[in-house]
Motif scaffolding. Structure first.
Motif, short mmCIF file in Angstrom:
data_model
loop_
_atom_site.label_atom_id
_atom_site.label_comp_id
_atom_site.label_asym_id
_atom_site.label_seq_id
_atom_site.Cartn_x
_atom_site.Cartn_y
_atom_site.Cartn_z
N VAL A 156 0.84 -1.20 0.00
CA VAL A 156 0.00 0.00 0.00
C VAL A 156 0.88 1.25 0.00
N ALA A 157 1.94 1.25 0.81
CA ALA A 157 2.85 2.39 0.83
C ALA A 157 3.48 2.62 -0.54
N THR A 158 3.81 1.54 -1.23
CA THR A 158 4.39 1.67 -2.57
C THR A 158 3.40 2.27 -3.55
N SER A 159 2.15 1.85 -3.46
CA SER A 159 1.14 2.41 -4.36
C SER A 159 0.91 3.90 -4.09
N ILE A 160 1.05 4.32 -2.84
CA ILE A 160 0.88 5.74 -2.52
C ILE A 160 2.10 6.54 -3.00
N ALA A 161 3.29 5.95 -2.84
CA ALA A 161 4.50 6.65 -3.26
C ALA A 161 4.59 6.77 -4.78
N PHE A 162 4.01 5.79 -5.50
CA PHE A 162 4.02 5.81 -6.97
C PHE A 162 2.58 5.82 -7.47
N PRO A 163 1.88 6.95 -7.31
CA PRO A 163 0.47 6.99 -7.72
C PRO A 163 0.32 6.81 -9.23
N GLY A 164 -0.69 6.05 -9.60
CA GLY A 164 -0.93 5.81 -11.02
C GLY A 164 0.07 4.89 -11.68
N ALA A 167 2.16 -0.89 -12.06
CA ALA A 167 3.23 -1.78 -12.50
C ALA A 167 4.39 -1.80 -11.50
N MET A 168 4.64 -0.66 -10.85
CA MET A 168 5.72 -0.62 -9.88
C MET A 168 5.39 -1.48 -8.66
N VAL A 169 4.12 -1.45 -8.23
CA VAL A 169 3.70 -2.28 -7.10
C VAL A 169 3.82 -3.77 -7.47
N ALA A 170 3.34 -4.13 -8.65
CA ALA A 170 3.42 -5.51 -9.10
C ALA A 170 4.88 -5.95 -9.25
N ALA A 171 5.71 -5.05 -9.78
CA ALA A 171 7.12 -5.39 -9.96
C ALA A 171 7.80 -5.63 -8.62
N ARG A 172 7.49 -4.81 -7.63
CA ARG A 172 8.09 -5.03 -6.31
C ARG A 172 7.64 -6.35 -5.70
N LEU A 173 6.36 -6.66 -5.82
CA LEU A 173 5.84 -7.92 -5.29
C LEU A 173 6.53 -9.12 -5.94
N LEU A 174 6.58 -9.12 -7.27
CA LEU A 174 7.14 -10.27 -7.99
C LEU A 174 8.64 -10.41 -7.76
N ALA A 175 9.38 -9.30 -7.83
CA ALA A 175 10.83 -9.37 -7.66
C ALA A 175 11.19 -9.78 -6.24
N SER A 176 10.47 -9.29 -5.25
CA SER A 176 10.77 -9.63 -3.86
C SER A 176 10.44 -11.08 -3.57
N LEU A 177 9.27 -11.54 -4.02
CA LEU A 177 8.89 -12.93 -3.79
C LEU A 177 9.84 -13.88 -4.51
N ALA A 178 10.22 -13.52 -5.75
CA ALA A 178 11.15 -14.36 -6.50
C ALA A 178 12.49 -14.46 -5.78
N THR A 179 12.97 -13.35 -5.22
CA THR A 179 14.24 -13.38 -4.49
C THR A 179 14.15 -14.28 -3.27
N ASP A 278 10.63 2.96 2.53
CA ASP A 278 11.63 3.05 1.47
C ASP A 278 11.02 3.42 0.12
N ALA A 279 9.74 3.14 -0.09
CA ALA A 279 9.11 3.50 -1.36
C ALA A 279 9.10 5.01 -1.55
N PHE A 280 8.91 5.75 -0.48
CA PHE A 280 8.88 7.21 -0.59
C PHE A 280 10.28 7.75 -0.87
N VAL A 281 11.30 7.10 -0.32
CA VAL A 281 12.67 7.49 -0.63
C VAL A 281 12.97 7.18 -2.09
N ALA A 282 12.55 6.01 -2.56
CA ALA A 282 12.78 5.64 -3.95
C ALA A 282 12.06 6.60 -4.91
N ALA A 283 10.85 6.98 -4.56
CA ALA A 283 10.09 7.89 -5.42
C ALA A 283 10.76 9.26 -5.52
N SER A 284 11.48 9.64 -4.46
CA SER A 284 12.16 10.94 -4.48
C SER A 284 13.41 10.93 -5.34
N LEU A 285 13.90 9.75 -5.69
CA LEU A 285 15.11 9.64 -6.52
C LEU A 285 14.72 9.69 -8.00
#
Length: 343
Positions: A156-164, A167-179, A278-285
């Motif tokens: 949820v925090a990731t979706s708020i940090a990257f509104p609209g 794909a970023m939320v899905a990418a984080r879920l898939l990459a983290s679970l795969a790792t 960390d999503a808010f930090v990433a969004a600021s970069l």
């Protein structure tokens, strides 16, 4: 039931709360002691002068305090869960929930990480307790990596940090679970028992004195005080990096897609940002590519300085060095592959 048996759970919980409160007081007193030392040093002369109010020292203290304050509530949650698992959950519960084959148990445990809304500080003591309760190390380690990365709070925090940007939320879920799953399978194939302390390979027994609530109090005291000390060490290392490395150095890497991924993957290790933030930090970069920012969010909850310190204190330095290094590589590769596919 007797009145004494009714009062035992309340007394055990009260003792646990007092222990946590006492530890937090110790942390505050330690901070005041550090301020006193720095202040006295600034008065003793040019050789020992260290002004607390200079920008570098103020920045160090701000980052250190932020990391500790941010992590302590989740560390407390993790140690409470860990102590409760060790004292109240029978081993047969885990043997029934998880497949007997470790290779099959790994993805189940990785997916189960979604149920713990905490950060990496909470996952270490919980994984430690799972091992002591008879769960295969590969499954416990998959849970350790996935819990802080794919729980609902983080997503949820990731979706708020990257509104609209779903794909970023899905990418984080898939990459983290795969790792998490890949690291669990790698442990099944290449992991060795001697990389873990001997006590991790022996199921814990209920204490003879105090019953289950006595075991809960003892486990809470050990885990919170032990992990809290290593949390402080990791926070100090992260704060030191923040004031030593100039920001101008970071700008050199933004022009290269590959170097930017590696830089943010390293930056995630040293900044020690909680997974809920960390999503808010990433969004600021914004100067970095989406894949590089994805790598920052995938690596951070799995490999950072405070997490390495917690793992070293809990499972041993030999384990922490091997596991953290391999996790970093797998997390970066997963981020690049998923980022190339979705972003």
């Amino acid at each position: 039931m007797s009145q004494e048996s009714h009062e035992e759970p309340v007394r055990g919980l009260a003792d646990g709360i007092r222990l946590v409160a006492r530890t937090l007081v110790y942390i505050v007193l330690g901070g005041l002691a550090l301020i006193t030392i720095l202040t006295v040093g600034s008065v003793l002369g040019p050789m020992l002068a260290l002004d607390l109010y200079t920008p570098p020292v103020a920045a160090w203290w701000t980052v250190f305090t932020a990391v500790v304050v941010q992590a302590v509530p989740f560390l407390m949650l993790g140690t409470l869960v860990s102590a409760a698992i060790g004292a109240f959950v029978p081993e047969r519960v885990f043997t029934r929930l998880l497949p007997r084959n470790p290779a099959l148990a790994v993805p189940v445990a990785g997916a189960a990480g979604v149920v713990l809304p905490g950060c990496e500080c909470a996952s270490v003591p919980v994984a430690d307790s799972l091992m002591r309760r008879g769960v295969a190390p590969a499954a416990a380690l998959a849970f350790l990596l996935s819990a802080p990365a794919i729980n609902p709070v983080v997503l949820v925090a990731t979706s708020i940090a990257f509104p609209g940007q779903p794909a970023m939320v899905a990418a984080r879920l898939l990459a983290s679970l795969a790792t998490a799953v890949v690291m669990g399978w790698l442990w099944v194939r290449f992991g060795r028992e001697e990389w873990l302390p001997q006590r991790r390979r022996t199921a814990s027994k209920a204490p003879s004195d105090g019953g289950r609530w006595g075991g809960f109090r003892a486990g809470l005291q050990h885990d919170f005080l032990h992990a809290g000390g290593f949390l402080v060490v990791g926070a100090a290392a992260a704060a030191t990096f923040n004031i030593v490395v100039p920001r101008s150095v970071l700008d050199v890497f933004t022009g290269s897609a590959w170097l930017s991924v590696l830089l943010l993957a390293v930056l995630a290790v040293v900044l020690c940002v909680c997974s809920e933030a960390d999503a808010f930090v990433a969004a600021s970069l914004s100067g970095f590519s989406p894949t590089a920012r994805l790598a920052f969010m995938v690596v951070g909850p799995m490999v950072d300085l405070k997490l390495f310190a917690l793992q070293a204190g809990t499972f041993g330095r030999a384990f922490a060095v091997r596991f953290s290094a391999m996790t970093w590589v797998v997390a970066v590769v997963s981020s690049v592959l998923v980022g190339w596919w979705l972003l």
